[in-house]
Design an enzyme around this catalytic site. Structure first.
Site, short mmCIF file in Angstrom:
data_model
loop_
_atom_site.label_atom_id
_atom_site.label_comp_id
_atom_site.label_asym_id
_atom_site.label_seq_id
_atom_site.Cartn_x
_atom_site.Cartn_y
_atom_site.Cartn_z
N TYR A 118 -4.38 -5.99 -3.03
CA TYR A 118 -4.89 -6.76 -4.17
C TYR A 118 -6.20 -7.44 -3.81
O TYR A 118 -6.61 -7.44 -2.64
CB TYR A 118 -3.86 -7.80 -4.61
N ARG A 148 -14.01 -4.60 0.11
CA ARG A 148 -12.79 -4.89 0.88
C ARG A 148 -11.58 -4.19 0.27
O ARG A 148 -10.71 -3.69 1.00
CB ARG A 148 -12.56 -6.41 0.95
N ARG A 161 13.08 5.35 -5.59
CA ARG A 161 12.92 4.58 -4.34
C ARG A 161 13.16 5.44 -3.11
O ARG A 161 14.23 6.01 -2.93
CB ARG A 161 13.88 3.39 -4.35
N HIS A 178 11.33 5.45 1.11
CA HIS A 178 10.26 4.88 1.96
C HIS A 178 9.08 5.84 2.09
O HIS A 178 7.93 5.43 2.20
CB HIS A 178 10.80 4.56 3.36
N LYS A 211 -5.59 -6.57 2.75
CA LYS A 211 -5.15 -7.55 1.74
C LYS A 211 -3.93 -6.96 1.02
O LYS A 211 -4.00 -6.45 -0.10
CB LYS A 211 -6.29 -7.90 0.78
N GLU A 218 -5.89 -18.40 10.84
CA GLU A 218 -6.46 -18.78 9.54
C GLU A 218 -5.43 -19.64 8.82
O GLU A 218 -4.47 -20.11 9.45
CB GLU A 218 -6.84 -17.54 8.73
N LEU A 226 -7.58 -12.19 7.60
CA LEU A 226 -8.25 -11.52 6.49
C LEU A 226 -9.74 -11.82 6.60
O LEU A 226 -10.13 -12.98 6.83
CB LEU A 226 -7.72 -12.04 5.15
N1 PDD Z 1 -6.63 -15.53 -0.74
N2 PDD Z 1 -7.11 -15.50 4.29
C1 PDD Z 1 -6.05 -15.24 3.52
C2 PDD Z 1 -4.73 -15.03 4.16
C3 PDD Z 1 -6.21 -15.15 2.12
O1 PDD Z 1 -5.15 -14.86 1.34
C4 PDD Z 1 -7.50 -15.38 1.55
C5 PDD Z 1 -7.74 -15.29 0.08
C6 PDD Z 1 -8.56 -15.67 2.41
C7 PDD Z 1 -9.96 -15.90 1.90
O2 PDD Z 1 -10.53 -14.71 1.42
P1 PDD Z 1 -11.72 -14.73 0.35
O3 PDD Z 1 -12.79 -15.62 0.88
O4 PDD Z 1 -12.14 -13.34 0.26
O5 PDD Z 1 -11.13 -15.25 -0.94
C8 PDD Z 1 -8.34 -15.71 3.78
C9 PDD Z 1 -6.73 -15.33 -2.17
C10 PDD Z 1 -7.65 -16.28 -2.83
C11 PDD Z 1 -5.31 -15.33 -2.76
O6 PDD Z 1 -4.47 -14.67 -2.17
O7 PDD Z 1 -5.09 -15.94 -3.80
#
Ligand code: PDD
Length: 288
Positions: free
Chosen positions: A35, A54, A103, A105, A149, A181, A205
């Site tokens: 996503y 990304r 379903r 895997h 992501k 993070e 991320l």
């Molecule tokens: N989250 N790290 C993680 C684990 C994240 O889920 C996000 C973003 C970021 C920052 O990424 P960016 O600068 O590209 O938004 C870092 C989004 C906003 C969410 O899951 O809602």
């Protein structure tokens, strides 16, 4: 926060009530998908290029073939906003899964991905941008491919919920004491006039706002050092802040009940916030 009525599915625009998913959907059953969340200011996407790049990197990493080129997807996202006559501050949520299939895997054969995107209002969080937020530290229990992501967000959800239950805005995650993070944002430490953050490895991320911050720091001649710091280092930090598409650059004023910079946003954090607002062409939250 209101969701606008017209949504994008695959390459078509529908009313949101027309979207129905079967039980056997790989995003629902396996979290088998990816996503993006992209910020919108006054009806314009911010860092659209970076997010689409990304998304394609995530798709490649999970062997998912998206049915468009990057240019086609960007055009569809722009059309999504115009079909909704959106002109406010908001965000788009887009997800792509491996599709609907019985379903199993193993990847299904000849199944198209399920993709949808919708836009939603999201006012800027002026209070936290101005005054900063409280955080707690927690163990990073996620997998080894956090650069993807992925829809699998259970450890992130649990960490954020624990933060919330402790009166905090975010959880700062660490692996054996090394800060990676936050649960849904990147994190930075300022020490002796330099910005430190975890290198863009598989353990975090690679945030789109993080990329922008590196550029702002370079423009401001503030050293941007991709070097991990520890939970212990935080105790000696001059400033801390976090970043994401929804949180922008948010000062961190408390970690585990200990104040950072006497509980006030720091000067370098303010400079980065101002650079962000200039780049995104938006008003100053601090003066608001
Ligand atoms: N989250 N790290 C993680 C684990 C994240 O889920 C996000 C973003 C970021 C920052 O990424 P960016 O600068 O590209 O938004 C870092 C989004 C906003 C969410 O899951 O809602």
């Amino acid at each position: 926060m209101s969701i606008y009525p017209i949504i994008l599915t695959q390459s078509r625009f529908l009313h949101r009530d027309q979207l129905h998913y079967p039980f056997e959907e790989r995003g629902l059953q396996f979290g088998d998908g990816i996503y993006e969340v992209i910020r919108i200011y006054q009806g314009n996407y911010y860092l659209l290029e970076e997010h689409v790049d990304r998304l394609f990197r995530s798709a490649e990493a999970i062997k998912l073939k998206l049915p468009y080129t990057k240019t086609e997807l960007k055009e569809l996202l722009v059309e999504l906003m115009s079909r909704n006559n959106m002109s406010t501050d908001g965000k788009v949520y887009l997800q792509a899964t491996r599709g609907s299939a019985p379903r199993d895997h193993i990847f299904p054969k000849d199944v198209l991905p399920n993709i949808y995107a919708y836009v939603q209002d999201l006012p800027r969080n002026i209070d936290s941008l101005k005054n900063g937020v409280k955080t707690i530290t927690q163990r990073d229990e996620r997998w080894e491919n956090c650069y993807i992501k992925s829809l699998n967000l259970l450890p992130n959800v649990l960490a954020k919920q624990t933060a919330k239950e402790n009166g905090c805005y975010e959880a700062i995650l660490h692996k054996n004491g090394t800060v990676t993070e936050c649960s849904s944002s990147n994190v930075y430490m300022v020490k002796d006039g330099k910005i430190y953050t975890h290198p863009a490895t598989n353990h975090i991320l690679h945030g789109c706002v993080r990329m922008a911050i590196e550029k702002f720091a370079n423009d401001l001649s503030i050293p941007f050092i991709e070097e991990a710091f520890s939970v212990e280092d935080i105790g000696l930090a001059d400033e801390l802040f976090l970043s994401s598409s929804t949180s922008e650059i948010t000062p961190i004023t408390q970690v585990d009940h200990t104040e950072v910079n006497n509980g006030k946003p720091g000067n370098i954090t303010r400079q980065i916030q101002t650079a962000y607002e200039k780049d995104a062409n938006i008003h100053s939250a601090i003066e608001a």
